[in-house]
Design an enzyme around this catalytic site. Sequence first.
Site, PDB file in Angstrom:
ATOM      1  N   ASN A 195       2.026  -4.710  -3.389  1.00  0.00           N
ATOM      2  CA  ASN A 195       0.625  -5.058  -3.154  1.00  0.00           C
ATOM      3  C   ASN A 195      -0.152  -3.804  -2.761  1.00  0.00           C
ATOM      4  O   ASN A 195       0.330  -2.994  -1.965  1.00  0.00           O
ATOM      5  CB  ASN A 195       0.573  -6.096  -2.022  1.00  0.00           C
ATOM      6  CG  ASN A 195      -0.767  -6.741  -1.848  1.00  0.00           C
ATOM      7  OD1 ASN A 195      -1.346  -7.242  -2.804  1.00  0.00           O
ATOM      8  ND2 ASN A 195      -1.284  -6.742  -0.618  1.00  0.00           N
TER       9      ASN A 195
ATOM     10  N   ASP B 261     -12.227 -10.401  -1.144  1.00  0.00           N
ATOM     11  CA  ASP B 261     -13.496 -10.619  -0.468  1.00  0.00           C
ATOM     12  C   ASP B 261     -14.512  -9.646  -1.076  1.00  0.00           C
ATOM     13  O   ASP B 261     -14.147  -8.664  -1.717  1.00  0.00           O
ATOM     14  CB  ASP B 261     -13.405 -10.486   1.063  1.00  0.00           C
ATOM     15  CG  ASP B 261     -12.726  -9.210   1.542  1.00  0.00           C
ATOM     16  OD1 ASP B 261     -12.831  -8.167   0.864  1.00  0.00           O
ATOM     17  OD2 ASP B 261     -12.089  -9.242   2.614  1.00  0.00           O
TER      18      ASP B 261
ATOM     19  N   GLU C 255       0.802  -1.227   0.000  1.00  0.00           N
ATOM     20  CA  GLU C 255       0.000   0.000   0.000  1.00  0.00           C
ATOM     21  C   GLU C 255       0.836   1.279   0.000  1.00  0.00           C
ATOM     22  O   GLU C 255       0.706   2.124   0.883  1.00  0.00           O
ATOM     23  CB  GLU C 255      -0.966  -0.020   1.191  1.00  0.00           C
ATOM     24  CG  GLU C 255      -1.895  -1.226   1.169  1.00  0.00           C
ATOM     25  CD  GLU C 255      -2.773  -1.366   2.405  1.00  0.00           C
ATOM     26  OE1 GLU C 255      -2.672  -0.504   3.315  1.00  0.00           O
ATOM     27  OE2 GLU C 255      -3.531  -2.340   2.488  1.00  0.00           O
TER      28      GLU C 255
ATOM     29  N   HIS D 150     -10.441  -6.023  -2.202  1.00  0.00           N
ATOM     30  CA  HIS D 150     -11.469  -5.918  -1.162  1.00  0.00           C
ATOM     31  C   HIS D 150     -12.634  -5.164  -1.797  1.00  0.00           C
ATOM     32  O   HIS D 150     -12.641  -3.933  -1.854  1.00  0.00           O
ATOM     33  CB  HIS D 150     -10.930  -5.175   0.058  1.00  0.00           C
ATOM     34  CG  HIS D 150      -9.844  -5.904   0.780  1.00  0.00           C
ATOM     35  ND1 HIS D 150     -10.040  -7.121   1.394  1.00  0.00           N
ATOM     36  CD2 HIS D 150      -8.532  -5.592   0.988  1.00  0.00           C
ATOM     37  CE1 HIS D 150      -8.919  -7.534   1.960  1.00  0.00           C
ATOM     38  NE2 HIS D 150      -7.978  -6.625   1.720  1.00  0.00           N
TER      39      HIS D 150
ATOM     40  N   GLU E 203      -6.169 -10.535  -1.914  1.00  0.00           N
ATOM     41  CA  GLU E 203      -6.950 -10.412  -0.671  1.00  0.00           C
ATOM     42  C   GLU E 203      -8.439 -10.319  -0.987  1.00  0.00           C
ATOM     43  O   GLU E 203      -9.158  -9.499  -0.432  1.00  0.00           O
ATOM     44  CB  GLU E 203      -6.487  -9.183   0.127  1.00  0.00           C
ATOM     45  CG  GLU E 203      -5.003  -9.186   0.451  1.00  0.00           C
ATOM     46  CD  GLU E 203      -4.553  -7.982   1.274  1.00  0.00           C
ATOM     47  OE1 GLU E 203      -5.400  -7.396   1.986  1.00  0.00           O
ATOM     48  OE2 GLU E 203      -3.365  -7.632   1.208  1.00  0.00           O
TER      49      GLU E 203
END
Length: 469
Positions: A201, A267, A160, A237, A265
């Site tokens: 990432n 979801d 990030e 996300h 990641e």
Amino acid sequence: MRTSRTPLRACLAALAAAAALLAAGTGTARAADPPLRDLAAAKGKVIGTAVTGSKLTGAYADIAGTQFGSLTPGNAMKWGSVEPTRGSFNWSEADQIVAFAQAHGQQVRGHTLVWHSQNPSWLTGGSWTPAQLGTLLRDHIDTEVGRYKGKVSVWDVVNEPFNEDGTYRSTIWYDGLGSGYIANALTWAHAADPDAKLYINDYNVEGVNAKSTALYNLVRSLKQQGVPIDGVGLQAHLILGQVPPTLQQNIQRFADLDVDVAVTELDVRMSLPADSAKLDQQAADFKSVTAACAAVTRCVNVTVWGFTDSDSWVPSTFPGYGAATPYDENYQPKPAYRGIAEALGGGGGTGEPPPAGACSAAYSVTSQWNGGFTGQVKISCSGASLSSWKVNWTYGAGQRITQAWNATCTQSGAAVSCANASYNGAVPDGGSVTFGFNASWNGGNPVPMVSLGWESPDRLRGLPLTVVQ
């Protein structure tokens, strides 16, 4: 070694798997797909999940070990977890996850070495010169990557680094070391383990936008400078119904920079309570993301950020939202599981008897010690497929099975019979499934001859097929 199963755990796993076998919209049982990890492997991909070490037991461990080909420690490898006090390390949970992955033939995705969050207070509260800060960062990378050299195959090195508008995020690293901290971190990680794949990432970089373009330009610049950068992680996300329409295009443009891409990641959160319409949309979203990765050769991995709603970060971070993962809180697969499986080509076995020699069972001893051993049986098909299977053998030296996983095994005297679990009965043409067991032995441990039976439409047939020793 696997933990012992109780009847309750076995029932939970069976119920979860049985729910996955319901055909969409019909309510009728269909042949089981192979585990997600096998479906992904058939397409040259890896399907993974983030896990919590303390939960790796019972049904949670069964699903994590069976369905996924890679594991990401959710928090166990972050700096604040591994070195809460300067010079005092706690590797227990990280070691546990790595050991579990090794025992289940899984990759490990190390997460994360350089981040602005979840750092120890001694680090964030200190007053450091740029030289001191750089030394601290290099020592941390050397220590952690070095500890897991050869065990962790992929690292999210820098996490990030960007703001939403594509500018660099103000962090302890950027403010103290400038943007060069990224190249240095990658270089140091490569020196610590030259064989590990190294990633940057970030979140909200799934589609083409200002933030993903800044990441694209950074990766292109690093490649031009010869900095070791192997891949880009798109966290994903996502919010229900908001998969970026440019996702596949964005994956492809990063791949065109000659780097791998991973969805790291994934979801899909929804406003609570969940209902059938929301769950169907969530299934479509998981399928869309997985299919976008499957369509690009250099998209190598899709990792869900926790496979069960009971292990999700979403409810505590986004009040009023949840149900973001492929399994519910009771480890039952949701429609989202089906969406992932369909995107990976899932469809189950044919249920027809295979031709002679098309399927085989191979028995092997994977480890042995005084008085005990671990065995494995691999069932493979070429030129046919199975919708269910049963393996039989007879021991000749007093061996006795004490524990089994990915199959239901019974033993009467020297005769052993192992049948598929409800979630892994299907063996596709060109594919395989495995199950394992622990057993005792005394005096000798010869390899027995095995026979393989299959599920016909009306009954389980026990005729022997090809036997491979």
